[in-house]
Design a protein around this motif. Sequence first.
Motif, PDB file in Angstrom:
ATOM      1  N   ASP A 120       0.653  -1.360  -0.295  1.00 33.39           N
ATOM      2  CA  ASP A 120       0.251   0.368   0.279  1.00 33.39           C
ATOM      3  C   ASP A 120       1.255   0.992  -0.288  1.00 33.39           C
ATOM      4  OD1 ASP A 120      -2.369  -1.894  -0.263  1.00 33.39           O
ATOM      5  OD2 ASP A 120      -2.487  -1.667   2.187  1.00 33.39           O
ATOM      6  N   LYS A 124      -1.692   5.472   2.114  1.00 32.78           N
ATOM      7  CA  LYS A 124      -2.861   4.560   2.495  1.00 32.78           C
ATOM      8  C   LYS A 124      -3.033   3.792   3.648  1.00 32.78           C
ATOM      9  CE  LYS A 124      -5.304   0.919   0.755  1.00 32.78           C
ATOM     10  NZ  LYS A 124      -6.255   0.202  -0.049  1.00 32.78           N
ATOM     11  N   TRP A 127      -3.460   6.235   7.016  1.00 25.63           N
ATOM     12  CA  TRP A 127      -4.302   6.668   7.148  1.00 25.63           C
ATOM     13  C   TRP A 127      -5.295   5.567   8.514  1.00 25.63           C
ATOM     14  CZ3 TRP A 127      -8.735   9.242   8.112  1.00 25.63           C
ATOM     15  CH2 TRP A 127     -10.145   8.606   8.588  1.00 25.63           C
ATOM     16  N   SER A 128      -5.133   4.358   7.699  1.00 28.03           N
ATOM     17  CA  SER A 128      -5.341   2.814   8.568  1.00 28.03           C
ATOM     18  C   SER A 128      -4.883   3.111   9.698  1.00 28.03           C
ATOM     19  CB  SER A 128      -4.972   2.014   7.517  1.00 28.03           C
ATOM     20  OG  SER A 128      -4.768   0.957   8.458  1.00 28.03           O
TER      21      SER A 128
END
Length: 525
Positions: A120, A124, A127-128
């Motif tokens: 990723d 990303k 954000w996760s």
Amino acid sequence: MAGGPDFNAFLIIMAVVVTVAVFLVNVYVLVNYQHPDDKNQAYLPKFVVVLGLSVAQISILMLPLDVANRKACENAIVTGACNLTLPMEQLWSAIYIINVVLVFFVIPFSMFFYEADMDDSPGKRAWSALQWCLVTAVVVILVLGIMYGVVGYVDLPVRRLDARVVPFSSAARARFDVLGPSTPCLLSDNTAAVSGPAASECYGYGGSAGSEDTWSLRSSFPVYVIALSTIVGSVLFAIFGGVGIISLPLDCIFSFFRRPKALITRSQYIQKATELGRRAREIRDTAQALQKEERAGSKGRKWKKNVRLLQHELVYLEQEEMDLAEVYPQGEEAEAMWALTVVGYLCQLLFGLVGLVFSALWIGHIIVYSLMKPPASVLLNDMFVKLDNAFGLFGTAAFALFCFYLLLAVVAGEMKLGLTFVLFTVHPMRWGRTLMSSFLFNVGLILLCSISVIQFCATAFALYAQETAVANIFGHQLENLRGIKVLFRYGIFQIVFVSLAFLTFVYYIGFGWRRRPRTRISLTG
């Protein structure tokens, strides 16, 4: 050591120098312990590791700094009435707020970010990780806010004093010239001055000996955050510290007696290496099977148990690989490596013997000073004071060593419980083989327990640390905080600490001295 501006300037210079030295040492530790797979990448976790280790160590070093700061005023003036001291109470609040933010927010974010799918994009993955941390933040803030609003008070025990003094007329004031050592006060307007044995009481206090009351006041929010984090850390500290205070020195001593006495032959090396290779392939096949179950969504309790067992087996396999490399060093410097191995075991023996003395002093001090009411002896408090009288830095240096040793015992206890009893996943730190996830886990544990170590030391060395900012936080406010004061008032954590230390010693007497063959952990199907 005399107080004054020069002494205060010396403290500031020492604080700056020590802080810089701590950061440099932690960078060195990170560079030498990191896994080769993490070189030239994972910069965020590395920054958090260095920052977290530095905060934990600086918080421990602030204890002797707080004690030394007390001496910045001459003639034993209370530090609160002196303008030559460092603002230690504000510094303590700042360091502990940073500690809590690191433990509950920054370190979890870094772990989620590090363990996210590498395919990723960084955005990303961030954000996760942020989503998980936001959930944690909301829960922690709600719990802190509700508890602070409902029970965020300090209940200080006080004794009620009832004055029996009344205004005097002009005639009575004329009799004031009779006041003196033998006649310290007057009873009332129409009563003669008190003299003789009754004069010692002075009749200013009319309450009974048992007339006690409670004075409640709102605790500051930083102190309340410190208090709750101390409770969480104290549970871990009492368990891990109680086990580690015994296992840390005895493991070093037993390791010396179990050391390899000579090098093995090439044929023996090939035989042992072949066995390790076979076990490595079994672990790889089991890991692949667990990955398939994870993709299929079968992440139940049995799957989690197998993952934990597999991680423990990996730790054992790595340790056996290192043991094999010790008894069959290779390369042009094989003889030098063997010599370093022998010296290393001698250092372990020396550290174990010194650590055994530290452990005995710690346990004895807790029993005679913290658990006995009234204390049977001041023990280490008196030793620190005498060292300070000999030279100003001896006492504070010894004070810092005892606190650091207690923190090492916590880490040793966590490793012992995790590997011996397989109660949880362990993250051992290996020279040149430590992944950032293991680094972050251990840093979080050290940070969380460092709060409790400081509270524990401030209580155990209350006589030596009297009139300091940390004594005001932990001795007056924390131990009288509504809802949790009973845990500190009756020494619950000290009792658990000493009890587990005794049980660990009994375990070592019965089993720890014997070399037991290490058996492979079987994974359940």
